[in-house]
Design a protein around this motif. Structure first.
Motif: not given
Length: 238
Positions: A210-215, A218-222
């Motif tokens: 979940k923390q990775l998804i939050n990061v 915003p950058h629309k990165k996998p």
């Protein structure tokens, strides 16, 4: 014959075989995981398995460890057939960290399922039995280093694996680094829990993902492209 043995400090597993054993496994891994971007949501997992393939390829080229293994040719057999031949074969080997290898076993199950969907006659496929043996050897090696009752729980978890689609592969790095930082006794005691963490994707993993998804959002990165601080030591005491 491909073999696996836990390293002296239980840091990882030593994968050994002759050139053809390692080459066969490497080819099977390449075939099953498919081409780049072939399976959406699995690029990160594919990269991790390619890391193991890299080690196997270099091992087969003699860039890692070289061992001499008895080949079964006894002196009386040589006399019987009039042979003058060595009684040892050259085996090549490489080490892979325990968390890394356990994750590969988990991820390969998804790749095997997708590979089977793409093939018409998987019963006669050359590569699937090689992958299955690889996975079985890892779990068999694990069985030799944890209590029987704990292994039964782990085996049940590996029989009901969650999908690794869009897996936060950086979690494997965290487990690797943490595991390397332990002493031998701590590794022996924590190996079961690490295997379960990888198999069932527990709350710690869910929170991390979940923390990775939050990061990443915003950058629309996998999520597999997000960098984290996980520094590996320059030298690992296997």
């Amino acid at each position: 014959m491909l073999t696996m043995k836990s390293t002296p400090n239980h840091t990882g597993v030593k994968i050994s075989g002759d050139y053809f054993d390692l080459d066969e496994l490497n080819l099977a891994l390449y075939k099953v995981i498919g081409q780049e971007d072939q399976y959406y949501g699995y690029e990160g997992s594919r990269m991790r398995i390619l890391g193991i393939s890299y080690e196997l390829r270099h091992a087969a080229q003699g860039d890692r460890n070289v061992d001499f293994v008895f080949n079964g040719l006894h002196e009386h057999t040589m006399k019987q057939h009039g042979l003058i031949a060595p009684d040892k074969n050259i085996y090549f080997s490489t080490e892979v960290l325990w968390p890394e290898l356990l994750y590969a076993v988990t991820a390969l199950q998804d790749f095997v399922n997708m590979y089977q969907e793409d093939k018409k006659f998987t019963l006669w496929d050359l590569h699937l039995p090689v992958i299955l043996r690889f996975q079985s050897l890892v779990l068999d090696c694990l069985q030799g280093h944890i209590p029987v009752e704990e292994f039964e729980v782990i085996l049940k978890a590996f029989n009901q694996l969650a999908s690794v689609n869009d897996y936060a592969i950086q979690y494997v790095d965290l487990l690797n680094v943490k595991y390397i930082g332990m002493n031998k006794q701590q590794r022996e005691q924590s190996l079961s829990s690490i295997a379960l963490k990888i198999a069932i994707q527990d709350q710690d993993y869910a929170t991390f993902r979940k923390q990775l998804i939050n990061v990443a959002s915003p950058h629309k990165k996998p999520i597999h492209e997000i960098n984290i601080q996980a520094e590996y030591p320059k030298k690992i005491e296997w």
